[in-house]
Write a protein that holds these residues in place. Structure first.
Motif, PDB file in Angstrom:
ATOM      1  N   HIS A 192      -8.729   4.933  -4.274  1.00 48.97           N
ATOM      2  CA  HIS A 192      -9.436   3.949  -5.085  1.00 48.97           C
ATOM      3  C   HIS A 192     -10.160   2.953  -4.186  1.00 48.97           C
ATOM      4  N   LYS A 193      -9.466   2.538  -3.119  1.00 47.37           N
ATOM      5  CA  LYS A 193     -10.074   1.580  -2.199  1.00 47.37           C
ATOM      6  C   LYS A 193     -11.251   2.207  -1.466  1.00 47.37           C
TER       7      LYS A 193
ATOM      8  N   ALA B 100       2.069   6.607  -6.584  1.00 49.93           N
ATOM      9  CA  ALA B 100       0.968   7.452  -7.032  1.00 49.93           C
ATOM     10  C   ALA B 100       1.265   8.921  -6.747  1.00 49.93           C
ATOM     11  N   LEU B 101       1.874   9.185  -5.588  1.00 47.08           N
ATOM     12  CA  LEU B 101       2.174  10.568  -5.236  1.00 47.08           C
ATOM     13  C   LEU B 101       3.181  11.158  -6.211  1.00 47.08           C
TER      14      LEU B 101
ATOM     15  N   ALA C 125       1.741  11.951  -9.515  1.00 49.22           N
ATOM     16  CA  ALA C 125       0.686  12.953  -9.611  1.00 49.22           C
ATOM     17  C   ALA C 125       1.069  14.131 -10.494  1.00 49.22           C
TER      18      ALA C 125
ATOM     19  N   LEU D 248       0.826  -1.193   0.000  1.00 46.12           N
ATOM     20  CA  LEU D 248       0.000   0.000   0.000  1.00 46.12           C
ATOM     21  C   LEU D 248       0.860   1.242   0.000  1.00 46.12           C
TER      22      LEU D 248
ATOM     23  N   GLU E 216       0.492   0.934 -11.807  1.00 45.07           N
ATOM     24  CA  GLU E 216      -0.100   0.601 -10.529  1.00 45.07           C
ATOM     25  C   GLU E 216      -0.870  -0.693 -10.749  1.00 45.07           C
TER      26      GLU E 216
ATOM     27  N   SER F 292      -4.917   9.451  -8.384  1.00 46.88           N
ATOM     28  CA  SER F 292      -5.089   9.382  -6.931  1.00 46.88           C
ATOM     29  C   SER F 292      -4.418   8.135  -6.386  1.00 46.88           C
ATOM     30  N   SER F 293      -4.135   8.179  -5.110  1.00 47.24           N
ATOM     31  CA  SER F 293      -3.433   7.046  -4.518  1.00 47.24           C
ATOM     32  C   SER F 293      -4.368   5.847  -4.412  1.00 47.24           C
ATOM     33  N   ALA F 294      -3.758   4.691  -4.226  1.00 44.51           N
ATOM     34  CA  ALA F 294      -4.529   3.452  -4.118  1.00 44.51           C
ATOM     35  C   ALA F 294      -5.542   3.547  -2.988  1.00 44.51           C
ATOM     36  N   PHE F 295      -5.182   4.323  -1.962  1.00 51.39           N
ATOM     37  CA  PHE F 295      -6.093   4.470  -0.833  1.00 51.39           C
ATOM     38  C   PHE F 295      -7.442   5.021  -1.284  1.00 51.39           C
TER      39      PHE F 295
ATOM     40  N   THR G 145       2.669   1.671  -3.376  1.00 52.23           N
ATOM     41  CA  THR G 145       1.807   2.170  -4.446  1.00 52.23           C
ATOM     42  C   THR G 145       1.391   3.607  -4.168  1.00 52.23           C
ATOM     43  N   ALA G 146       1.215   3.910  -2.892  1.00 49.62           N
ATOM     44  CA  ALA G 146       0.851   5.279  -2.546  1.00 49.62           C
ATOM     45  C   ALA G 146       1.981   6.228  -2.936  1.00 49.62           C
TER      46      ALA G 146
ATOM     47  N   ARG H 230      -2.984   1.949 -15.004  1.00 50.38           N
ATOM     48  CA  ARG H 230      -3.415   0.950 -14.021  1.00 50.38           C
ATOM     49  C   ARG H 230      -3.497  -0.411 -14.706  1.00 50.38           C
TER      50      ARG H 230
END
Lengths: 275, 239, 292
Positions: free
Chosen positions: C135-136, B12-13, B16, B5, B63, C130-133, B8-9, B24
């Motif tokens: 999406h979840k 993703a950051l 951005a 998590l 991702e 956006s972050s995976a968070f 991936t976060a 994806r």
């Protein structure tokens, strides 16, 4: 293939009659409506039989659960607890795992060989699980209804010297049904819906004979478009639910027929929005 | 909570800033060795490595997303992810609704597995529901027994519910190898499908070109063959 | 997790088991219990609110409102939840993105081209970057909303029946005391209806608990998904190979569900006793005799 030919070929495909192979091309609306409708036979089979058999077991269990004797009460409580307390698909899974342990060659009972292969088939195994499941839910409903009987009714009965079997037969039984009926209607609807789980997460489909959801899944997989087959299942089930509701409402009217109109518990659908 | 998590976060950051480049990748996560969720809870397997390498070569930020197999194509078309990388065989039916990249895994063989060499392949044969193998068995005239998951099909052979199971050979091979002689391949192999490719929306031609170029370069420099050998053993067909 | 677990293929016995049970995937499995409980905690009030709205609408004197209330309960109740989940969420997701695209996109071409749904990247919910968070969280939100709609329909039916079960004499008495329609509804009908609604609602709660395996269809990974994942036989491609252990995992789930049900039953029984107090029913009579 014209639509009528499709109907002839597939209307009873789910129970093994008609065309052997499922449609491979076109996937017309007619094919989808016919095959999914054919699958509905299974849902109705499971639902009707489980409900019909389950009703009697449920009443028995509800009475046992209200018994003052622990020897009678406890098993009933455990039965209801286990079947209401676990998800249906775990029950399917455990039942399937247990049933397939039976020897394949059959069991020898007093010199007679009893076939066991059929027990792992959905028509028997899944029906058995659904029967026990709905019995447990309905037993809880009837048990709740027994407890909600107005005390005035019971006192009046006793004052008239009506006791024991007479009291049950003439006071408790009809009142229990009357009070429990709206919830029981819900349970019946839920049971019909639960039949869609049989092939989805429970038992294997044999020779591509499955229920409405099985065929909808087949078409969604072939056409990659979930927006046609699943709404068809939905429409079929709305109709099925309406029929169930109408039948149960008729029974409900009969159960409430002695009451003045404003105190009847109503579950009937208003017909205005259907017209 | 867990590294995936977080990772991936972070990805993703950092991505951005150039939002357009986040791609994806949708997979099933239940089809080893193509793709599976490893014991750390991350997507792993052959396709994880292929996907990561393709993203690197095409300079994309990627991702991973898992999605149930049944709705994997509708969710691609709905835009919930951009690429399907889930051991999906290229078939004409699928090609009509989505586009495929060139294959990154040669056309795979399907095989029967039973308890004995003389298992009746015209008797009851188990297969996973809505796979090309299930369709093949239905047409072969054998009695098809369909299960929701591949595990159950194997179990059905072990307990005698079905005489044989029909599935991808690459999926069955390790199971047969580790069964201590209980299970064995029966009958002849069958070639189904046109190899495994990436599924992409028909309108995403730019992405498709990038990924195709990536696969081609991996084929050219032999890195794809190396990965195939790593996951499927030296005897598997390569490019 | 532990240093000893670095190479799982070399260890055995209890060490192996302890390593196995603390692998990353198992931690996800334990987390999924929290997810399920959280979803239930959010969904139950949401569904009850939907049900309350539906039942009040069905009782309305305005015909269109009443038709809407009854229609909602009848239609949604008619569809098996699993079928609903299989297509409704995708439709809902596309609907939300379509509405958003009307507001934020420059280009207003019809997004449904054949089977493909395409809106401009700005209209994606959540945004692609956006972050995976998120999406979840979005997936979770859709799941809650869908659950609330489905179970709200059933709750509406139960509450509607309960509202009708409140003795009419009490409502008439209240009106005779000069209460307005709203006052009768708030002060007499709503406080009284719960005792009649409770059996139906507790059944519904039990059904809701057991509908959580369907979360998987909505893209939320719940305990059943992980039990199936972890229990399935694992070849040497995995760090912890093992045969088919689904039976043990499912038995574990069975215990969890039974405990959860038991706790729910205890709470509901207390609630039922509280609501039965002073009611003129057999249950209330039993309580009075017991002296509680």
């Amino acid at each position: 293939m014209s639509c009528w030919e499709t109907v002839q070929a597939y209307a009873f495909r789910s129970i093994g009659f008609g065309e052997n192979l499922l449609p491979k091309s076109d996937f017309t609306l007619c094919q989808q409506v016919t095959l999914i409708g054919s699958g509905l036979i299974w849902n109705i089979y499971f639902g009707v039989l489980a409900l019909a058999l389950g009703f009697f077991l449920a009443v028995g269990v509800a009475l046992a659960k209200s018994s003052p004797r622990a020897l009678v009460r406890k098993p009933a409580e455990w039965f209801v607890f286990v079947f209401r307390g676990s998800p249906l698909f775990i029950q399917f899974f455990l039942a399937y795992e247990t049933l397939q342990l039976l020897p394949k060659a059959g069991v020898n009972v007093l010199g007679i060989t009893v076939e066991t292969a059929w027990t792992t088939r959905a028509w028997a195994g899944a029906l058995f699980v659904l029967f026990l499941n709905t019995s447990a839910y309905a037993a809880e409903i009837f048990h709740g209804a027994l407890k909600s009987i107005p005390k005035g009714d019971l006192e009046a009965a006793e004052a008239f010297g009506i006791t024991g079997w007479q009291k049950f037969r003439r006071i408790q039984w009809p009142t229990m049904l009357r009070l429990g009926w709206p919830s029981y209607t819900n349970e019946a609807i839920f049971l019909f819906h639960a039949t869609t789980l049989v092939f989805f997460s429970g038992f294997p489909a044999f020779r591509q004979m499955g229920d409405a959801l099985y065929y909808a899944n087949y078409f969604a997989d072939k056409t990659f478009n979930p927006f046609v087959p699943y709404p068809i299942v939905a429409v079929y089930f709305i109709c099925l639910t309406l029929i169930v509701t109408v039948i149960f409402a008729a029974v409900n009217r009969r159960l409430n027929r002695h009451l003045p109109s404003n105190v009847r518990s109503r579950i009937r659908l208003r017909p205005q929005f259907i017209r | 909570m867990k590294t995936l998590l977080l990772a991936t976060a972070l990805v993703a950051l950092s991505g951005a800033a150039f939002a357009q480049d986040v791609v994806r990748l949708g997979t099933e996560g239940a089809y080893p060795p193509f793709n599976f969720i490893n014991d750390a809870g991350e997507v792993a397997g052959f396709e994880r490595e292929v996907g990561d390498e393709l993203c690197k070569r095409a300079a994309l930020t990627c991702e991973w997303v898992t999605n149930e197999w049944d709705s994997i194509i509708p969710n691609l078309q709905s835009g919930n992810y951009d690429v399907i990388i889930a051991g999906m065989s290229i078939t004409d039916e699928r090609d009509e609704v989505i586009d495929f990249s060139q294959n990154y895994f040669p056309p795979a063989a399907s095989a029967f597995v039973g308890l004995s060499a003389d298992a009746d392949l015209k008797g009851t044969v188990a297969a996973q529901v809505s796979t090309i193998q299930a369709g093949y068995v239905a047409e072969s005239g054998a009695t098809l027994l369909e299960f929701a998951t591949p595990d159950e099909t194997i179990a059905a052979v072990r307990n005698g519910e079905a005489a044989a199971v029909f599935a991808d050979k690459d999926f069955l091979a390790p199971i047969v190898a580790e069964s201590n002689g209980e299970l064995m391949f029966v009958g002849e192999e069958v070639q189904l499908g046109g190899g495994v490719g990436l599924g992409i929306r028909e309108s995403d031609t730019e992405l498709k070109d990038k990924l195709n170029a990536g696969i081609q370069s991996m084929k050219d420099d032999g890195s794809l063959n190396a990965l195939i050998e790593k996951y499927f053993g030296p005897e598997t067909k390569k490019f | 997790m532990f240093a000893a677990c670095a190479d799982p293929k070399t260890i055995e016995g209890l060490t192996w088991l302890s390593c196995y049970l603390t692998s990353g995937k198992h931690l996800d499995f334990y987390w999924s219990f929290v997810t399920v409980l959280l979803l239930l905690a959010v969904t139950a009030p949401a569904a009850l609110a939907m049900g309350f709205l539906g039942a009040s609408a069905a009782r309305s004197r305005l015909l269109p409102v009443s038709i809407m209330g009854k229609g909602y309960a009848a239609v949604v109740r008619g569809v098996p939840d699993i079928v609903f989940f299989l297509f409704f969420v995708i439709a809902l997701d596309q609907g939300i993105e379509y509405l958003k695209s009307l507001a934020v996109c420059a280009d207003h071409t019809w997004p449904w081209q054949g089977l493909e749904f395409r809106v401009c990247p700005e209209a994606k919910v959540p945004l692609g970057a956006s972050s995976a968070f998120w999406h979840k969280a979005y997936g979770f939100g859709l799941a809650v909303f869908t659950f609330a709609i489905v179970f709200g329909a059933f709750a509406a039916n139960v509450l509607y029946g309960a509202m009708n079960a409140v003795p009419k004499a009490q409502l008439e008495t209240a009106e005779a005391y000069g209460m307005s329609h709203g006052q009768v509804f708030r002060r007499i009908l709503v406080p009284q209806m719960w005792v009649y609604a409770l059996p139906g609602l507790s059944n519904l709660w039990m059904i809701l608990i057991k509908a959580t395996p369907l979360l998987f269809l909505l893209g939320v990974k719940d305990i059943v998904y992980y039990a199936r994942e972890l229990g399935g036989s694992k070849t040497q491609a995995y760090e912890y190979p093992h045969p088919d252990w689904r039976l043990w995992y499912f038995l574990g789930l069975l215990v969890f569900y039974l405990i959860f049900t038991k706790v729910s039953e205890l709470v509901l029984a207390r609630l039922s006793a509280r609501l039965n107090r002073g009611q003129a029913t057999a249950g209330g009579e039993a309580l009075r005799k017991a002296g509680s």
